[in-house]
Write a protein that holds these residues in place. Structure first.
Motif, PDB file in Angstrom:
ATOM      1  N   GLU A  80       0.829  -1.204   0.000  1.00 22.80           N
ATOM      2  CA  GLU A  80       0.000   0.000   0.000  1.00 22.80           C
ATOM      3  C   GLU A  80       0.868   1.260   0.000  1.00 22.80           C
ATOM      4  O   GLU A  80       0.539   2.252  -0.672  1.00 22.80           O
ATOM      5  CB  GLU A  80      -0.934   0.004   1.208  1.00 22.80           C
ATOM      6  CG  GLU A  80      -2.030  -1.035   1.115  1.00 22.80           C
ATOM      7  CD  GLU A  80      -2.795  -1.228   2.417  1.00 22.80           C
ATOM      8  OE1 GLU A  80      -3.949  -1.680   2.342  1.00 22.80           O
ATOM      9  OE2 GLU A  80      -2.246  -0.937   3.516  1.00 22.80           O
ATOM     10  N   ALA A  81       1.962   1.236   0.728  1.00 27.42           N
ATOM     11  CA  ALA A  81       2.871   2.384   0.753  1.00 27.42           C
ATOM     12  C   ALA A  81       3.470   2.618  -0.635  1.00 27.42           C
ATOM     13  O   ALA A  81       3.516   3.765  -1.109  1.00 27.42           O
ATOM     14  CB  ALA A  81       3.981   2.163   1.775  1.00 27.42           C
ATOM     15  N   ILE A  82       3.906   1.554  -1.283  1.00 27.21           N
ATOM     16  CA  ILE A  82       4.457   1.688  -2.637  1.00 27.21           C
ATOM     17  C   ILE A  82       3.401   2.252  -3.575  1.00 27.21           C
ATOM     18  O   ILE A  82       3.660   3.199  -4.341  1.00 27.21           O
ATOM     19  CB  ILE A  82       4.997   0.335  -3.139  1.00 27.21           C
ATOM     20  CG1 ILE A  82       6.241  -0.067  -2.341  1.00 27.21           C
ATOM     21  CG2 ILE A  82       5.318   0.396  -4.640  1.00 27.21           C
ATOM     22  CD1 ILE A  82       6.689  -1.509  -2.550  1.00 27.21           C
ATOM     23  N   ASP A  83       2.196   1.693  -3.526  1.00 24.60           N
ATOM     24  CA  ASP A  83       1.123   2.172  -4.396  1.00 24.60           C
ATOM     25  C   ASP A  83       0.855   3.659  -4.174  1.00 24.60           C
ATOM     26  O   ASP A  83       0.711   4.430  -5.126  1.00 24.60           O
ATOM     27  CB  ASP A  83      -0.165   1.376  -4.156  1.00 24.60           C
ATOM     28  CG  ASP A  83      -0.082  -0.057  -4.631  1.00 24.60           C
ATOM     29  OD1 ASP A  83       0.871  -0.409  -5.376  1.00 24.60           O
ATOM     30  OD2 ASP A  83      -0.967  -0.851  -4.243  1.00 24.60           O
ATOM     31  N   TRP A  84       0.767   4.086  -2.910  1.00 21.64           N
ATOM     32  CA  TRP A  84       0.479   5.483  -2.618  1.00 21.64           C
ATOM     33  C   TRP A  84       1.603   6.394  -3.097  1.00 21.64           C
ATOM     34  O   TRP A  84       1.351   7.463  -3.646  1.00 21.64           O
ATOM     35  CB  TRP A  84       0.229   5.686  -1.112  1.00 21.64           C
ATOM     36  CG  TRP A  84      -0.178   7.096  -0.799  1.00 21.64           C
ATOM     37  CD1 TRP A  84      -1.407   7.655  -0.992  1.00 21.64           C
ATOM     38  CD2 TRP A  84       0.655   8.137  -0.270  1.00 21.64           C
ATOM     39  NE1 TRP A  84      -1.386   8.977  -0.610  1.00 21.64           N
ATOM     40  CE2 TRP A  84      -0.128   9.292  -0.169  1.00 21.64           C
ATOM     41  CE3 TRP A  84       1.991   8.186   0.119  1.00 21.64           C
ATOM     42  CZ2 TRP A  84       0.366  10.500   0.315  1.00 21.64           C
ATOM     43  CZ3 TRP A  84       2.488   9.389   0.608  1.00 21.64           C
ATOM     44  CH2 TRP A  84       1.688  10.533   0.697  1.00 21.64           C
ATOM     45  N   PRO A  88      -0.769   9.410  -8.427  1.00 23.94           N
ATOM     46  CA  PRO A  88      -0.969  10.862  -8.359  1.00 23.94           C
ATOM     47  C   PRO A  88      -1.798  11.223  -7.128  1.00 23.94           C
ATOM     48  O   PRO A  88      -2.772  10.541  -6.806  1.00 23.94           O
ATOM     49  CB  PRO A  88      -1.740  11.175  -9.646  1.00 23.94           C
ATOM     50  CG  PRO A  88      -1.413  10.040 -10.567  1.00 23.94           C
ATOM     51  CD  PRO A  88      -1.255   8.833  -9.680  1.00 23.94           C
ATOM     52  N   GLU A  89      -1.387  12.252  -6.440  1.00 26.16           N
ATOM     53  CA  GLU A  89      -2.077  12.716  -5.230  1.00 26.16           C
ATOM     54  C   GLU A  89      -2.554  14.139  -5.496  1.00 26.16           C
ATOM     55  O   GLU A  89      -1.743  15.058  -5.648  1.00 26.16           O
ATOM     56  CB  GLU A  89      -1.120  12.670  -4.038  1.00 26.16           C
ATOM     57  CG  GLU A  89      -1.650  13.263  -2.755  1.00 26.16           C
ATOM     58  CD  GLU A  89      -2.911  12.572  -2.252  1.00 26.16           C
ATOM     59  OE1 GLU A  89      -3.878  13.295  -1.934  1.00 26.16           O
ATOM     60  OE2 GLU A  89      -2.933  11.331  -2.173  1.00 26.16           O
ATOM     61  N   ASP A  90      -3.880  14.325  -5.565  1.00 24.23           N
ATOM     62  CA  ASP A  90      -4.456  15.623  -5.914  1.00 24.23           C
ATOM     63  C   ASP A  90      -3.977  16.745  -5.008  1.00 24.23           C
ATOM     64  O   ASP A  90      -3.697  17.849  -5.482  1.00 24.23           O
ATOM     65  CB  ASP A  90      -5.986  15.553  -5.880  1.00 24.23           C
ATOM     66  CG  ASP A  90      -6.556  14.706  -7.004  1.00 24.23           C
ATOM     67  OD1 ASP A  90      -5.846  14.494  -8.022  1.00 24.23           O
ATOM     68  OD2 ASP A  90      -7.703  14.237  -6.865  1.00 24.23           O
ATOM     69  N   PRO A  96       3.379  11.375  -4.768  1.00 27.52           N
ATOM     70  CA  PRO A  96       4.200  11.673  -3.594  1.00 27.52           C
ATOM     71  C   PRO A  96       5.690  11.379  -3.791  1.00 27.52           C
ATOM     72  O   PRO A  96       6.537  12.142  -3.320  1.00 27.52           O
ATOM     73  CB  PRO A  96       3.589  10.788  -2.508  1.00 27.52           C
ATOM     74  CG  PRO A  96       2.153  10.670  -2.915  1.00 27.52           C
ATOM     75  CD  PRO A  96       2.190  10.587  -4.410  1.00 27.52           C
ATOM     76  N   LEU A  97       6.023  10.303  -4.500  1.00 31.83           N
ATOM     77  CA  LEU A  97       7.436  10.002  -4.719  1.00 31.83           C
ATOM     78  C   LEU A  97       8.116  11.100  -5.534  1.00 31.83           C
ATOM     79  O   LEU A  97       9.244  11.492  -5.232  1.00 31.83           O
ATOM     80  CB  LEU A  97       7.611   8.643  -5.404  1.00 31.83           C
ATOM     81  CG  LEU A  97       9.069   8.218  -5.605  1.00 31.83           C
ATOM     82  CD1 LEU A  97       9.795   8.089  -4.259  1.00 31.83           C
ATOM     83  CD2 LEU A  97       9.148   6.919  -6.371  1.00 31.83           C
TER      84      LEU A  97
END
Length: 116
Positions: A80-84, A88-90, A96-97
């Motif tokens: 889940e951390a990798i996916d997040w 894209p984070e609005d 985030p990466l």
């Protein structure tokens, strides 16, 4: 978001041996980096692998470790951390990466804390 056992397609993955080659470290030291949360990986990509984007100039991205601690503290699994990190984070405007790689760790961690 990807399926539970499906790795995100856009990620370039490295085996532990490839991470060791890229960092100039021994496989044992790479495992220690994983234990210390300097890096994180997944078995979804066919055997245990680490996203290549987590390395910068032959070393783990410095701001990744603290961000991984925040994500794990709020209950994220490694997958889940990798996916997040790659999605894209609005509220940030980019993944985030990408923001971490651009030096925006405080903003990324602030957003991560709101996910709890």
């Amino acid at each position: 978001m990807t399926g539970e056992n499906e790795a995100p397609a856009q990620i370039e993955w490295l085996t532990l041996a490839e991470v060791a080659d890229a960092t100039g470290e021994t496989p044992g030291r790479v495992r220690r980096m994983l234990d210390d949360r300097q890096l994180v990986g997944s078995t979804r990509a066919g055997g245990f692998r680490v996203p290549a984007a987590f390395l910068v100039d032959g070393a783990p991205l410095g701001s990744l470790r603290g961000t991984l601690f925040v994500l794990h503290d709020i209950g994220f699994t490694d997958d889940e951390a990798i996916d997040w990190l790659f999605a894209p984070e609005d509220s940030i405007g980019i993944a985030p990466l990408e923001a971490l790689r651009a030096g925006r760790k405080s903003e990324v961690r602030r957003v991560a804390r709101t996910l709890a």
